[in-house]
Design a protein around this motif. Structure first.
Motif, short mmCIF file in Angstrom:
data_model
loop_
_atom_site.label_atom_id
_atom_site.label_comp_id
_atom_site.label_asym_id
_atom_site.label_seq_id
_atom_site.Cartn_x
_atom_site.Cartn_y
_atom_site.Cartn_z
N LEU A 172 3.24 11.42 -4.08
CA LEU A 172 2.66 11.05 -2.78
C LEU A 172 3.33 11.85 -1.65
O LEU A 172 2.66 12.38 -0.76
CB LEU A 172 2.80 9.55 -2.54
N LYS A 173 4.66 11.95 -1.71
CA LYS A 173 5.38 12.71 -0.67
C LYS A 173 4.90 14.15 -0.67
O LYS A 173 4.66 14.74 0.37
CB LYS A 173 6.90 12.71 -0.92
N GLU A 224 1.40 14.39 0.69
CA GLU A 224 1.31 13.97 2.09
C GLU A 224 1.73 15.06 3.06
O GLU A 224 1.10 15.24 4.10
CB GLU A 224 2.23 12.74 2.25
N CYS A 239 0.85 -1.20 0.00
CA CYS A 239 0.00 0.00 0.00
C CYS A 239 0.88 1.25 0.00
O CYS A 239 1.99 1.21 0.53
CB CYS A 239 -0.84 0.07 1.27
N GLY A 240 0.35 2.33 -0.51
CA GLY A 240 1.03 3.63 -0.44
C GLY A 240 2.44 3.54 -1.00
O GLY A 240 2.67 3.02 -2.10
N THR A 241 3.38 4.03 -0.22
CA THR A 241 4.77 4.02 -0.64
C THR A 241 5.26 2.60 -0.93
O THR A 241 6.00 2.37 -1.91
CB THR A 241 5.62 4.67 0.48
N SER A 242 4.87 1.66 -0.11
CA SER A 242 5.32 0.28 -0.32
C SER A 242 4.80 -0.27 -1.65
O SER A 242 5.47 -1.08 -2.30
CB SER A 242 4.85 -0.61 0.83
N VAL A 249 6.27 10.11 9.59
CA VAL A 249 5.15 9.44 8.90
C VAL A 249 5.46 9.25 7.42
O VAL A 249 5.24 8.15 6.89
CB VAL A 249 3.83 10.21 9.15
N PRO A 250 5.97 10.27 6.70
CA PRO A 250 6.32 9.99 5.30
C PRO A 250 7.49 9.01 5.20
O PRO A 250 8.57 9.26 5.74
CB PRO A 250 6.70 11.36 4.73
N ALA A 251 7.27 7.93 4.52
CA ALA A 251 8.31 6.92 4.36
C ALA A 251 9.37 7.43 3.38
O ALA A 251 9.04 7.96 2.32
CB ALA A 251 7.70 5.63 3.85
N VAL A 290 4.78 -6.42 0.91
CA VAL A 290 5.76 -5.39 1.24
C VAL A 290 5.14 -4.36 2.18
O VAL A 290 4.05 -3.84 1.91
CB VAL A 290 6.26 -4.70 -0.05
N SER A 291 5.84 -4.07 3.27
CA SER A 291 5.30 -3.10 4.24
C SER A 291 6.42 -2.61 5.14
O SER A 291 7.22 -3.40 5.61
CB SER A 291 4.22 -3.80 5.08
N GLN A 292 6.47 -1.31 5.35
CA GLN A 292 7.43 -0.79 6.32
C GLN A 292 7.12 -1.35 7.70
O GLN A 292 7.96 -1.95 8.35
CB GLN A 292 7.36 0.75 6.33
N SER A 293 5.88 -1.14 8.13
CA SER A 293 5.50 -1.48 9.51
C SER A 293 5.28 -2.97 9.72
O SER A 293 5.45 -3.48 10.82
CB SER A 293 4.19 -0.76 9.86
N LEU A 313 -1.13 1.84 9.73
CA LEU A 313 -2.58 1.81 9.49
C LEU A 313 -3.12 0.41 9.73
O LEU A 313 -3.10 -0.44 8.84
CB LEU A 313 -2.88 2.29 8.07
N THR A 348 0.25 -3.23 8.47
CA THR A 348 -0.82 -2.62 7.68
C THR A 348 -1.93 -3.63 7.44
O THR A 348 -1.70 -4.69 6.85
CB THR A 348 -0.25 -2.08 6.35
O1 M6R Z 1 3.80 0.28 6.79
P1 M6R Z 1 3.43 0.20 5.35
O2 M6R Z 1 4.57 0.29 4.42
O3 M6R Z 1 2.59 -1.02 5.04
O4 M6R Z 1 2.48 1.45 5.10
C1 M6R Z 1 1.80 1.62 3.89
C2 M6R Z 1 1.39 3.07 3.69
O5 M6R Z 1 0.46 3.45 4.67
C3 M6R Z 1 2.59 4.01 3.76
O6 M6R Z 1 3.56 3.65 2.84
C4 M6R Z 1 2.17 5.46 3.50
O7 M6R Z 1 1.73 5.59 2.19
C5 M6R Z 1 3.36 6.38 3.79
N1 M6R Z 1 3.11 7.19 4.95
C6 M6R Z 1 3.69 7.31 2.71
O8 M6R Z 1 4.79 8.09 3.03
#
Ligand code: M6R
Length: 595
Positions: free
Chosen positions: A473-474, A477, A298-301, A397-399, A345-348, A592, A351
């Motif tokens: 997106l950046k 955001e 999602c999003g950046t990922s 918050v912005p990745a 794929v996910s930072q956190s 999220l 999600t």
């Molecule tokens: O933790 P995640 O990579 O799964 O999160 C997905 C998106 O919510 C996340 O990349 C969001 O788009 C970023 N805040 C953008 O900078």
């Protein structure tokens, strides 16, 4: 997104400052309300409201709160508007039980109706209160806390973790179902939190909970029980050795700027991790032999997934479908089978959209891998192998750094699958360093002119197309301007009509795509627009674009990756000039965990 923290001490003491500090450490997750409760003897002191931690804590004097147990919660609104009554923690009907949650109880509305019909006192719309009443009902029937929580678990649908305690007792109880929960064992106290950073300043001895586990915390010990049959299980604490300095700003004005500057260093780290990762050969073999491969995020990922798909086709001749996680189920699930493979794929790693897609894919027999920054997250624990991003904490918050490491991971995997020369990665971190150093002054010089606009476009082609989407997106955001990212060749099919005198359009140009990009640039400039090219030195770009942000020369794949860096910097400087805090953009949350 929401965060809970709880602490149990031996004797009654002032807990306010500990709760305020813990709440501050959870703020990076994003929130709109904050609350704290302390329990001493037969008294619960509850203070809460919508607002920032420091403001609410000062207004209600959290610092003076004392007790033998304490809970703090940061809320990000889903059920019920941000308000005092919807803030957490919540009391049960009689005011002798208090609790708070993180996550999303999806049958909240039905449960509240049930509670009201049963005569319980429901004060808010919030699903954290629903968790408290769900336990209260069974306590009223004479069950003990473990049993009441087990029964409540059967009633509460969704993903959450909650902590709960009562007067005239010495314990806190907590349960994990789909949301993060970590327990700390200290000297004379125990504590719990939605995540590790909130606990580390207090203790480095931790126990990570799995879904379907209930923990009871006394000041000097903990006990784990399984929800499914109430049986007791043993788990020894682990010692965490990571440095907390990673969560400090290290001299930068904002975490975002620090994290942008950390990109070369974490790129080195992820390349090192990839070279030594014993799962990589198996992941690559599975991808090579799979009937169909999906990259899901999602999003950046998701933008990293798009870049990954370009690299896999270009470097390894393997077609991959990149897909936004929530679209995976309606669009592709009917076609999924055991011969397919996916990288989630996910930072956190928390999600909800990604975890739901993962679960659905696994039910259809797909082989699933993950790529995540948070090791031990629900995502990494749920797949057959995972690739760590090695970025350390990404607070803003912005990745930023997690995006570039996601892209580097895909690029590395594609190059390795395609039998390419991996020596090209040796100077990648240096190229990133050079890009930051060289583009930062160029971006700063251009930012004021671009910042005069509240509408802009960011275009790319091939491997720079995902970078254009990510740059847009950046910009959206954190500057709150409208910025659309799109394929450069699509611009003439409609959006070109937006061009007026000086209208800014950013073009990310890969070295092999310059002729096509130059066409796009001219379509904009001949109508009075301002075309800003981002690419390696090239006389054609320089001659045609209104402005040029120059990147160091590199391969087409690496050039795309480098192109996102000035876009990150541009969004940062624009946001700061607008007076916005880039680390905590309004309405957004770092993690999220809701649909
Ligand atoms: O933790 P995640 O990579 O799964 O999160 C997905 C998106 O919510 C996340 O990349 C969001 O788009 C970023 N805040 C953008 O900078």
């Amino acid at each position: 997104m929401c965060g809970i923290f709880g602490i149990v001490t031996k004797n009654e003491q002032t807990l306010g400052p500990i709760l305020i500090d813990a709440a501050r450490r959870l703020t990076y997750r994003g929130y709109d309300s904050v609350g704290a409760a302390t329990i001493s003897g037969s008294h619960i002191d509850l203070r809460k409201d919508a607002g920032r931690v420091d403001d609410v804590a000062a207004k209600y004097n959290f610092a003076e709160m004392s007790g033998q147990r304490g809970i703090t919660q940061l809320r990000w609104a889903t059920f019920g508007a941000p308000s005092q009554v919807n803030s957490q923690p919540h009391l049960d009907s009689d005011g002798d039980i208090v609790g708070a949650h993180n996550g999303n109880v999806v049958n909240n509305v039905e449960m509240r109706e049930l509670f009201m019909a049963e005569g319980l006192t429901v004060r808010s719309q919030n699903d954290g209160e629903t968790c408290v009443h769900a336990v209260e009902r069974y306590i009223n029937q004479g069950k003990d806390f473990i049993e009441a929580i087990r029964l409540a678990y059967g009633d509460l649908q969704g993903d959450y973790a909650f902590v709960i305690g009562r007067i005239n007792d010495d314990k806190l109880y907590a349960i994990k179902k789909g949301s993060g929960l970590v327990v700390g064992i200290g000297d004379g106290f125990t504590c719990l939190s939605s995540d590790l950073p909130s606990i580390l300043p207090l203790t480095r001895e931790v126990i990570r909970l799995n879904d379907g586990e209930i923990i009871t915390l006394w000041a000097d010990r903990v006990e784990l029980h399984l929800v499914k049959d109430g049986s007791r299980i043993e788990r020894a604490p682990e010692t965490i050795v990571e440095e907390m300095s990673a969560v400090q700003k290290g001299g930068y004005a904002h975490f975002m700027l620090k994290e942008i500057h950390e990109q070369p260093e974490v790129a080195r780290e992820v390349l090192h991790l990839l070279e030594n990762n014993t799962d990589v050969p198996r992941i690559l073999e599975t991808i090579r032999d799979a009937r169909q491969v999906y990259f899901i995020g999602c999003g950046t990922s998701y933008h990293a997934c798009l870049a990954g798909a370009v690299y896999f086709a270009q470097l390894a001749g393997k077609a991959v479908i990149p897909v936004l996680a929530p679209q995976f189920i309606p669009q592709y699930l009917p076609a999924i089978g055991s011969k397919d493979a996916g990288i989630f794929v996910s930072q956190s790693g928390e999600t909800k959209d990604v975890l739901s897609a993962l679960q659905a894919a696994q039910e259809k027999g797909m082989t699933t891998f993950s790529m995540a920054n948070v090791i031990g997250s629900t995502l990494t624990r749920g797949t057959s192998a995972w690739l760590p991003l090695g970025c350390g904490y990404e607070i803003s918050v912005p990745a930023t750094k997690t995006f570039t490491n996601q892209v580097i991971t895909f690029l590395y995997l594609a190059a390795r699958l395609g039998g390419r020369d991996l020596a090209q990665f040796d100077n990648l971190p240096e190229l990133m360093e050079k890009t930051i150093a060289e583009t930062d002054p160029q971006v700063r010089a251009l930012a004021p002119a671009i910042n005069a606009w509240n509408d802009l476009y960011c275009l790319g082609y091939g491997a720079t197309y995902p970078m254009a989407l990510e740059g847009a997106l950046k910009l959206k955001e954190i500057t709150y301007a409208h910025c659309e990212g799109m394929l450069s060749t699509e611009f003439k099919h409609g959006p070109l009509s937006a061009i007026t005198d000086g209208f800014p359009v950013l073009f990310a140009a890969g070295p092999e795509d310059v002729p096509l990009i130059v066409s796009g640039i001219n379509e904009v400039t001949c109508r009075g627009g301002r075309a800003i090219a981002i690419g390696a030195p090239d006389s054609r770009l320089a001659a045609n674009a209104s402005d040029m942000i120059t990147l160091p020369a590199s391969s087409p794949e690496v050039a795309a990756l480098l192109a996102v860096i000035p876009l990150q910097l541009l969004s940062y400087y624009m946001a700061v000039a607008r007076g916005f805090d880039p680390d905590f953009p309004r309405n957004l949350s770092k993690t999220l965990t809701v649909d």
